[in-house]
Design a protein around this motif. Structure first.
Motif, short mmCIF file in Angstrom:
data_model
loop_
_atom_site.label_atom_id
_atom_site.label_comp_id
_atom_site.label_asym_id
_atom_site.label_seq_id
_atom_site.Cartn_x
_atom_site.Cartn_y
_atom_site.Cartn_z
N GLY A 157 30.19 40.40 40.56
CA GLY A 157 31.23 40.12 41.65
C GLY A 157 32.12 41.49 41.73
N ILE A 158 31.75 42.51 40.99
CA ILE A 158 32.48 44.05 41.23
C ILE A 158 32.52 44.57 42.42
N THR A 159 33.69 45.03 43.15
CA THR A 159 33.82 45.60 44.26
C THR A 159 34.56 46.69 43.98
N ALA A 160 34.89 47.62 45.38
CA ALA A 160 35.55 48.78 44.96
C ALA A 160 36.98 48.41 44.54
N PHE A 196 35.70 47.17 28.89
CA PHE A 196 34.46 47.36 27.91
C PHE A 196 34.67 46.88 26.58
N ARG A 197 33.98 45.98 25.97
CA ARG A 197 34.17 45.36 24.51
C ARG A 197 32.64 45.67 23.92
N ARG A 198 33.16 45.91 22.58
CA ARG A 198 32.00 46.13 21.56
C ARG A 198 31.89 44.82 21.03
N ILE A 204 29.75 45.37 26.07
CA ILE A 204 29.87 44.56 27.11
C ILE A 204 30.69 44.59 28.26
N LEU A 205 30.38 44.63 29.34
CA LEU A 205 31.23 44.82 30.53
C LEU A 205 31.67 43.47 31.29
N ILE A 206 32.93 43.40 31.42
CA ILE A 206 33.61 42.39 31.74
C ILE A 206 34.90 42.79 32.94
N ARG A 207 34.71 41.83 33.89
CA ARG A 207 35.90 41.88 35.00
C ARG A 207 37.28 41.38 34.14
N GLY A 248 39.07 38.08 35.50
CA GLY A 248 38.51 36.65 34.82
C GLY A 248 37.95 35.88 35.85
N LYS A 249 37.91 36.00 37.04
CA LYS A 249 37.39 35.19 38.15
C LYS A 249 35.93 35.28 38.26
N PRO A 250 35.48 34.10 38.22
CA PRO A 250 33.92 33.90 38.19
C PRO A 250 33.34 34.78 39.65
N PRO A 251 32.30 35.35 39.55
CA PRO A 251 31.71 35.86 40.83
C PRO A 251 31.35 34.86 41.63
N ALA A 252 31.59 35.23 43.12
CA ALA A 252 30.95 34.09 44.09
C ALA A 252 29.66 33.80 44.00
N SER A 253 29.27 32.73 43.99
CA SER A 253 27.72 32.37 43.93
C SER A 253 27.30 32.85 45.40
N ARG A 254 25.74 32.88 45.38
CA ARG A 254 25.26 33.60 46.41
C ARG A 254 25.38 32.80 47.86
N PHE A 255 25.83 31.71 47.72
CA PHE A 255 26.03 30.90 48.86
C PHE A 255 27.45 31.03 49.40
#
Length: 77
Positions: A22-25, A31-33, A40-43, A46-53
């Motif tokens: 769910g990463i946008t402009a 970045f965590r090791r 690991i790439l983390i937003r 902390g919001k969960p990405p929107a579901s496809r629906f």
């Protein structure tokens, strides 16, 4: 997926990864090791990405209203 690092040290995050997270402009990422040495790439928000629906919600566009659809189903023109 493979990405190329530019001379400025920049990398374009592949679209499937951006979509999955769910990463946008303007999104902030961290970045965590991990213990195994992987990165690991983390937003950050902390919001969960929107579901496809959820991403499709409200995108039916302009079209026929309920009355027009019912008229078509009944064979009225």
């Amino acid at each position: 997926m493979t990405a190329t690092v530019t001379t400025k040290g920049q990398v374009t995050i592949p679209k499937p990864v951006r979509d999955m997270l769910g990463i946008t402009a303007g999104s902030k990422v961290d970045f965590r090791r991990a213990a195994d040495g992987s990165v690991i790439l983390i937003r950050v928000d902390g919001k969960p990405p929107a579901s496809r629906f959820e991403r499709l919600r409200g995108h039916s566009g302009k079209g026929l209203g309920t009355d027009a659809i019912m008229a078509l189903t009944r064979g009225e023109t």
